[in-house]
Enzyme design. Structure first.
Site, PDB file in Angstrom:
ATOM      1  N   PRO A 288       3.293   3.016  -3.094  1.00 50.36           N
ATOM      2  CG  PRO A 288       5.712   3.122  -3.365  1.00 50.36           C
ATOM      3  CD  PRO A 288       4.743   2.433  -2.736  1.00 50.36           C
ATOM      4  CB  THR A 289       0.291   2.616  -6.809  1.00 53.53           C
ATOM      5  OG1 THR A 289       0.243   4.068  -7.152  1.00 53.53           O
ATOM      6  CG2 THR A 289      -0.200   2.674  -5.401  1.00 53.53           C
TER       7      THR A 289
ATOM      8  CG  ASN B   5       7.511  -1.558   3.103  1.00 53.95           C
ATOM      9  OD1 ASN B   5       7.309  -0.421   3.576  1.00 53.95           O
ATOM     10  ND2 ASN B   5       7.053  -1.578   2.116  1.00 53.95           N
TER      11      ASN B   5
ATOM     12  CB  CYS C  52       7.708   1.395  -0.505  1.00 56.31           C
ATOM     13  SG  CYS C  52       8.388   0.590  -2.131  1.00 56.31           S
ATOM     14  CB  THR C  53       8.779   4.325   4.097  1.00 55.28           C
ATOM     15  OG1 THR C  53       8.003   5.309   3.285  1.00 55.28           O
ATOM     16  CG2 THR C  53      10.249   4.197   3.855  1.00 55.28           C
ATOM     17  CD  GLU C  54       4.320   0.248   1.315  1.00 58.47           C
ATOM     18  OE1 GLU C  54       4.086  -0.467   0.394  1.00 58.47           O
ATOM     19  OE2 GLU C  54       5.362   0.741   1.372  1.00 58.47           O
TER      20      GLU C  54
END
Length: 914
Positions: A739-740, A555, A557-559
């Site tokens: 990332p939060t 996605n 953010c790569t998670e």
């Protein structure tokens, strides 16, 4: 000091006013700055300075610089003391230390003289909320500040009040007075992090008055039992709240509100909520912080059988900061358009209608704050044959340019810019042009300056890099099978395609050295920050859902690692456990963590059912598979509570232990939900149904890589849970570490799994600039008698790092090492130990203080060999521009850092930063 006869610049700023010490306003006149500086030179250098061309030029240059610094503030008024601070700073920066000392002594003497002559302070006047001119009640002002300081150690109400009084002018308005109080406390945050709470409490007072006036017509009201039902009714009338919220037992929910929890906010968190999250009508916020959390909780409890009790349960978790839902959920829960999902993954088909339909879908998904990952691999490459027109394709780049501009056009209602990431497999014929998309040179029509990009890398490519073998690029219209295959099946198909190309059977292809392409990938990653490196095979081999499709991308953010196809858009619903709130100096609070995770998983599962789906492919996919992504934040805070340095085996072990516990409880909670609500529709045939848990799937990857060795140790008893899992799971995926950045700001903890960027710095985001200080570090330095103005200045000078400060003990330097002081291998090792427990992936930023091609090569090969599924930004400290100020300087830009080739931690176009 005697008056100087120097000629002076008349650099003026139209409309700018100076607040004198008695509160009077006078027009700004830069000539007076020059006069004061000239007097300082005369005092030290004597009559030789009079008429000196050197002194004249110095004074003129400094006056212009000071005027420019004032102009950058973009304020209508400035206190005389702030101007003098800037003059002192200019002398110091110019190396005129004797002159600066004389200027400081002159200021002190003038202050002492004023104190000795002090007469009763003249009465100051202000305009109240109704516009009437009334006396300024200094005693009431002091009382407000003292109430905000109550219960906080090492903060001074007097210091805040004095700063405020020095900035007030005669006739100040009530709104300006409120702002001055907040800014007065905010300006002291660098001296002690406790002032962040003071500023937040003063801001909360202002928010309360604004909301009470909007809802009830009286700003002085404080009773939430009166306010809350009226708030719901007001929001429904305004069309901003779902009318279904009126069916809740509003008096019961109002009684459950905990207004004292407002005092847990730090300034950055509360200001961010006020600016971007609270409901407003015509710019007037009418939502209080605790009403905000209850509104989100109610929206998530709408489909619950006992919804009042569940809403209170969800509210307790959110308002305590033990868990926080993702930004789209916070934005939209309880509203008429509850688009609560965070991430969307799509595959773009190789068809003109479908390509533009996919770009349209991006716009619809982004409209309500979704972050998007597009798989562009199926689209044919440059030079490929187009049967319909008998022409040649221009490749993917022109379409990516359109997708880039669409993301910018859809700005999510002004809350944050649209954001999208394009993924491309490494064998695609356009991969080399894809690598150049973020360059600042070349044909701008073939550049996408705002879009994120990522390489989707198969294991076979990495093996060819290791062996210095060849690599063949081709167009997907001629080898469509490669897109869907992974592991050994991909290897066989790729080698067959290579043979076809060598025999002249492919129209479009190119052969290169794998190492050369790899080096170029790393070079572009360093130069532009893109494309990121993500790994196709571990994402698929370890996917619980391999029986129903292929993971084609991650996605934004790569998670997230979910299946996509032409008729399914993957959706993931995110939230994060505050790990720092579940750790004591003795270790993990496992009982509390189990309770938090159970409730959090219920909330995330509820998102799927109450969610607004803007396209049918997303609804179909989400209801069929029901994936969620529970993550964590506050990892480094937890380490510091445990006195564990990030660069240590103990930190790697804690990453393993904490993630295992979260994974165990999340999977258990999904089983519990399956018992209550039923398993997800595509459960049969999944890895779950075969009793293969995330920690077990690591063995599948080891087998696919020819016996690679990964750490498979465990602390908990997974045997019984495997048997439960085989009977049914509510969610196809349970875990992902996002990332939060913004929700960690709200909770006042460190971002995700990140090491601290700096221990003292200014953070810039869409809400403004905020001084950030590591409170745990300050506490430890106070214990050792090391927190003073010299330490603050040293931290500023050394970009928030303790390493170069000789008087700091080595154990504190290790514990509070900043991101660029930590060898990146430690980040990869900790991430690898987490990854075995995660069914999706993690947003893993990598930091490198002194990057080189050799180091980057070793780091990213280590990430692949360690079994990581994805990596995120490379933050390289290659070129920085740092502006520093003195402690008392009025220009409080501590460390404005521009980093080459990376995300800056505060990029408004980046979902991670929002």
């Amino acid at each position: 000091m005697q008056a100087t006869e120097l000629s002076h610049p008349t650099h003026q700023q139209a409309g700018l006013q100076v607040i004198k010490r008695d509160g009077r306003l006078v027009p700004f006149d830069a000539t007076k700055i020059a006069v004061a500086l000239g007097k300082a030179f005369l005092a030290v250098e004597g009559e030789g300075a009079r008429g000196s061309e050197r002194v004249h030029d110095l004074v003129e240059a400094m006056t212009v610089a000071i005027s420019a610094a004032i102009a950058r503030r973009q304020v209508a008024r400035i206190a005389i003391e702030d101007i003098q601070d800037l003059a002192e700073l200019a002398l110091m920066r110019g190396g005129h230390h004797k002159i600066a000392r004389a200027y400081v002594l002159w200021r002190e003497a003038r202050a002492a003289g004023r104190a000795a002559e002090a007469a009763p302070a003249p009465q100051r006047w202000m305009h109240d909320a109704a516009g009437a001119r009334v006396p300024l009640d200094v005693a009431a002002l002091r009382a407000r500040v003292e109430a905000a300081c109550d219960g906080l150690a090492d903060v001074s109400a007097e210091a805040v009040t004095d700063r405020v009084l020095n900035t007030l002018y005669d006739g100040v308005t009530a709104a300006e007075l409120d702002e001055a109080l907040i800014l007065g406390a905010r300006s002291l945050i660098e001296t002690d992090p406790g002032y962040s709470f003071v500023a937040a409490r003063l801001l909360a007072d202002r928010i309360r008055g604004e909301a009470m006036a909007a809802v009830l017509g009286r700003a002085e009201e404080t009773d939430l039992a009166v306010y809350f039902p009226a708030f719901v009714a007001h929001g429904i009338r305004a069309g901003l709240l779902d009318p279904a919220l009126a069916a809740f037992d509003l008096p019961r929910l109002a009684a459950a509100l905990r207004p004292e929890r407002d005092r847990r906010f730090q300034y950055l968190g509360l200001q961010t909520l006020h600016d971007r999250y609270f409901l407003h009508e015509d710019g007037v916020r009418f939502e209080l912080p605790q009403a905000f959390f209850m509104r989100v909780a109610m929206g998530l409890a709408l489909r619950e059988k006992f919804r009042d009790g569940r809403a209170i349960e969800f509210y307790e978790l959110l308002s305590s900061f033990d868990f926080m839902a993702s930004t789209p959920t916070l934005f939209n829960s309880g509203t008429p358009r509850p688009q609560l999902s965070s991430c969307f993954l799509t595959t773009i088909p190789d068809d003109l209608d479908a390509i533009f339909s996919g770009i349209r879908d991006n716009a619809l998904l982004a409209k309500y704050s979704g972050g998007i990952g597009n798989d562009w691999t199926p689209v044919r490459g440059l030079g490929a044959h187009i049967r319909g027109t008998n022409g040649e394709s221009q490749g993917i780049v022109p379409f990516l340019k359109v997708a880039n501009d669409t993301a910018i056009a859809v700005n999510q209602g002004g809350k944050r810019k649209g954001a999208v990431c394009a993924y491309l497999e490494t064998w695609h014929i356009d991969v080399e042009e894809f690598l150049d998309l973020r360059k600042n040179t070349g044909d701008d029509r073939r550049r996408t300056h705002d879009m994120n990009t990522a390489n989707w890398v198969p294991d076979l490519f990495m093996e060819r890099v290791e062996a210095d073998g060849p690599w063949t690029l081709s167009s997907p219209d001629e080898v469509p099978e490669l897109h869907e295959l992974t592991g050994s099946a991909f290897r066989a198909a790729y080698e067959a395609a290579e043979a076809r190309a060598a025999a002249g059977g492919l129209r479009v292809h190119r052969r290169t050295r794998a190492v050369d392409l790899w080096r170029r990938m790393l070079s572009m990653l360093f130069e532009t920050g893109h494309p990121w490196i993500t790994f196709k095979d571990p994402c698929n081999i370890r996917s619980p859902q391999g029986h129903v499709g292929t993971v084609h991308s991650s996605n934004l953010c790569t998670e997230i690692t979910l299946n996509t196809s032409t008729d399914e858009v993957a959706v993931c619903n995110l939230g994060s456990v505050n790990l720092a709130a579940h750790v004591t100096p003795d270790g993990l609070d496992r009982a509390k963590l189990a309770r938090t995770v159970a409730t959090a998983m219920r909330m995330l599962d509820n998102v799927i059912d109450v969610n607004l789906y803007t396209i049918p492919q997303a609804e179909r996919s989400n209801l069929r598979h029901r994936p969620v992504g529970l993550g964590l934040m506050g990892f480094q805070d937890a380490l510091q509570t445990l006195c564990i340095p990030y660069s240590s085996e103990a930190a790697v072990a804690f990453a393993d232990e904490s993630m295992e516990a979260i994974s165990f409880h999340a999977i258990t909670a999904s089983c519990d939900l399956a018992d209550e609500r039923g398993a997800y529709a595509s459960f049969a045939g999944s890895l779950w149904s075969r009793g293969v848990l995330p920690c077990d799937s690591l063995e599948l990857l080891a087998e696919a890589r020819g016996g690679a060795v990964f750490d498979t140790s465990a602390r908990l008893d997974w045997t019984g849970l495997r048997e439960r899992v085989k009977r049914g799971m509510r969610n196809s995926n349970c875990l992902a570490i996002a990332p939060t950045a913004t929700i960690s700001n709200i909770c006042g903890v460190s971002q995700s799994i990140e090491p601290a960027f700096q221990n003292l710095y200014v953070k810039s985001n869409m809400s403004g600039e905020f001084t950030q200080v590591n409170a745990a570090l300050v506490a430890d330095l106070k214990v050792r008698g090391l927190w003073d103005e010299v330490m603050i200045s040293d931290l500023k000078y050394h970009d928030g790092a303790l390493g170069p400060i000789a008087r700091v003990p080595e154990d504190l330097k290790a514990l509070y090492a900043t991101a660029f002081e930590i060898a990146p291998d430690w980040l990869v090792r900790a991430a690898a130990r987490r990854q075995k427990w995660i069914d999706q992936a993690q947003s893993l930023n990598l930091y490198m203080a002194e990057p080189s091609g050799r180091k980057l090569d070793a780091l990213y090969r280590l990430a692949w060999k360690s079994g990581l599924k994805t990596t995120y930004y490379l933050r390289a400290k290659a070129a920085t521009r740092v502006e520093k100020s003195t402690l008392s300087g009025a220009d409080n830009t501590l460390n404005a850092v521009m980093v080459s080739g990376v995300c800056s931690l505060d990029d408004p176009t980046c979902e991670a930063c929002q």
